[in-house]
Scaffold this motif. Structure first.
Motif, PDB file in Angstrom:
ATOM      1  N   GLY A 136      25.227 -19.303 -62.055  1.00 57.91           N
ATOM      2  CA  GLY A 136      24.702 -18.394 -60.753  1.00 57.91           C
ATOM      3  C   GLY A 136      24.729 -19.218 -59.192  1.00 57.91           C
ATOM      4  N   ARG A 137      25.635 -20.221 -59.299  1.00 60.91           N
ATOM      5  CA  ARG A 137      25.769 -20.717 -58.056  1.00 60.91           C
ATOM      6  C   ARG A 137      27.157 -20.529 -57.153  1.00 60.91           C
ATOM      7  NH1 ARG A 137      21.428 -24.070 -56.676  1.00 60.91           N
ATOM      8  NH2 ARG A 137      20.006 -24.289 -58.485  1.00 60.91           N
ATOM      9  N   GLY A 138      27.912 -19.315 -57.653  1.00 59.74           N
ATOM     10  CA  GLY A 138      29.193 -19.176 -56.846  1.00 59.74           C
ATOM     11  C   GLY A 138      30.183 -20.087 -57.482  1.00 59.74           C
ATOM     12  N   ILE A 139      30.166 -20.915 -58.571  1.00 65.41           N
ATOM     13  CA  ILE A 139      31.040 -21.749 -59.111  1.00 65.41           C
ATOM     14  C   ILE A 139      32.054 -21.012 -59.995  1.00 65.41           C
ATOM     15  CG2 ILE A 139      31.591 -23.753 -60.683  1.00 65.41           C
ATOM     16  CD1 ILE A 139      30.343 -24.204 -58.031  1.00 65.41           C
ATOM     17  N   ASP A 140      33.592 -21.183 -59.658  1.00 62.63           N
ATOM     18  CA  ASP A 140      34.496 -20.447 -60.363  1.00 62.63           C
ATOM     19  C   ASP A 140      34.741 -21.090 -61.577  1.00 62.63           C
ATOM     20  OD1 ASP A 140      35.030 -18.293 -58.526  1.00 62.63           O
ATOM     21  OD2 ASP A 140      35.463 -19.828 -57.048  1.00 62.63           O
TER      22      ASP A 140
END
Length: 523
Positions: free
Chosen positions: A340-344
């Motif tokens: 949920g922290r924008g990690i791909d």
């Protein structure tokens, strides 16, 4: 743009995000889907309580405090001169939609100031529920300001009267009560996953029919709404409860890999602060800078205070566990933090290993050339086990056929797309690695793209995070580990009953069990 669209208001796309149910990846993914499917010039806005991790190109607005709470906050779109966009069109899109076709229909019917998707509920069809679905609507800013003005005059009264059975459709009921005539988007453009995609199976006599067939949207659909559960990632790779696997989600619900990619590195550590320094230095030496590393201290007795004081780069996140649970539990803590922290993409790094300086940069090149894959694997270098077998060329491999029973051997560097890890974690029963179930479950969702880059330097030491325990005996050290040796092959058989090598190795492991039991009790 054709002549019929020249005089239409400027188009703005809007989404709302607050709380923790939807991670920032939902916003970035929606942004990417809109860019792929909307040919009309537009601006993408997000009203949120946290702007961290949003892709460049998204216009972020902090969620204002208005006295209105919960799902009702979405009605602030009806404010007069909302965001300074008076007279312009704003299209509100829910985060739990999947765009599967052209969004150009959003500017059709310009004569109407308010358009909304039809509500598909049984109550709506019976004439007793909200007529419109708030998952997609278009509003000319300022045209219906009374909706917001009436709401804020008596918000508590509105909630008490219109909240709905599950307190999650109040804003739709409010619109239904205060807008006399609804106008709808073209029929069939916005559909429900649950009601229009042949998505639901049934459980009967122990048989789950959701395992049979796939969920498919109607051919004319442009937007599929996932109202309630499941969410798009739940059915991306397999069925979810009574809901069928939806391959169209993987094809469409994805951020652009041509945008800036963010990597999350999970580093468990236990009593090896000096080795950890080398691992952290290898991250600082990366030629690609957009990463964050989660260092999970597995209740070490060694002093790590010097490490935390030395590495103040905000890309390093230090987490200390209260009790020692082993490498798998520590890795799960790291994955959960990154969710949920924008990690791909996520990768694992042990505290005594290091990444090659060009690992992430080289990986990006492969990822962008092969966007259809979600799991990438590359070689290690440095210390080598005698059974080591390297990846010699770029190719698609299968973990079961090529790694467990094939010729590929040895530790490798892995990159996992974040959605691939949804619902899958490492087995915390084992203190040492024992990642076979984790890898098999992932492989059931996607094949692996292997490429021959030397990406990670491995070291093999007694104790610490890699071995987990000390001693000369290299065989299974607990009854659980003995059982896992043949359990692995039984698990493969349960997933792929025609994998005949699994039967052979299951028998061999069972034959080795008496000797292992003797060795275990002699320790």
């Amino acid at each position: 743009m054709n002549s019929s669209k020249k005089n239409t208001p400027k188009l703005n796309i809007l989404c709302y995000r607050w709380g923790t149910k939807y991670g920032v990846e939902y916003v970035n993914t929606l942004f990417a889907m809109v860019r792929r499917h909307l040919s009309i010039e537009h601006t993408f806005h997000c009203i949120t309580d946290c702007t961290e991790g949003l892709q460049d190109g998204i216009v972020a607005h902090l969620l204002p405090v208005t006295g209105v709470t919960g799902i009702w906050q979405k009605l602030m779109t009806f404010q007069d001169n909302f965001l300074g966009l008076q007279g312009q069109w704003v299209v509100s899109l829910d985060l739990d939609i999947v765009v599967v076709g052209s969004l150009d229909f959003l500017v059709e019917q310009p004569e109407h100031d308010f358009l909304i998707a039809r509500n598909w509920s049984k109550d709506a069809k019976a004439g007793t529920g909200a007529r419109g679905s708030g998952s997609v609507y278009r509003l000319k800013v300022g045209s219906h300001a009374f909706i917001w003005e009436k709401l804020i005059k008596n918000f508590d009264g509105a909630v008490n009267r219109y909240h709905g059975k599950n307190r999650d459709v109040g804003e739709q009921n409010w619109l239904n009560a205060h807008i006399e005539k609804f106008h709808y988007f073209s029929e069939g453009k916005v559909v429900s996953f649950k009601r229009h995609c042949h998505a639901k199976g049934h459980k009967f006599l122990g048989i789950n029919t959701a395992k049979i067939g796939k969920a498919v949207p109607p051919v004319e659909a442009a937007v599929v709404s996932f109202h309630g559960d499941p969410l798009p990632p739940d059915v991306m790779y397999s069925h979810y409860g009574v809901w069928r696997h939806a391959p169209f989600v993987k094809q469409n619900w994805r951020p652009s890999r041509n945008e800036l990619l963010h990597f999350g590195i999970v580093i468990p550590t236990y009593n090896r602060p000096d080795d950890l320094r080398e691992a952290l230095e290898s991250l600082l030496a990366q030629s690609y800078p957009h990463w964050v590393a989660v260092i999970v201290n597995d209740a070490s007795t060694a002093d790590y205070s010097g490490i935390e004081k030395s590495y103040t780069d905000d890309r390093f996140i230090f987490i200390s566990k209260d009790h020692n649970g082993g490498i798998n539990a520590a890795r799960n803590v790291g994955i959960d933090y990154l969710t949920g922290r924008g990690i791909d993409f996520v990768s694992f790094l042990d505290d005594d290993d290091i990444f090659a300086p060009d690992f992430l940069e080289n990986s990006i090149s492969v990822i962008r050339q092969h966007p259809e894959y979600d799991w990438f694997m590359s070689n290690n270098y440095g210390e080598r086990k005698t059974s080591q077998r390297d990846i010699e060329s770029i190719k698609v491999i299968d973990w079961i056929d090529d790694y467990i029973y094939g010729k590929l051997r040895g530790d490798k560097a892995h990159l996992f797309a974040m959605p691939l890890l949804s619902g899958i974690r490492l087995d915390e029963r084992f203190r040492a690695s024992n990642r076979w179930r984790f890898f098999i479950d992932l492989n059931e969702r996607t094949p692996i793209l292997a490429y021959p880059n030397a990406s990670i330097r491995k070291r093999y030491q007694d104790g610490g995070i890699t071995k987990g325990v000390k001693g000369k005996y290299k065989g299974p050290k607990t009854m659980l580990e003995i059982r896992s040796r043949f359990e692995k092959h039984a698990y493969v058989i349960s997933r792929r009953p025609f994998t005949f090598s699994a039967y052979k190795y299951l028998l061999l492991e069972l034959l080795k069990t008496p000797k292992r039991l003797v060795m275990l009790f002699m320790q």
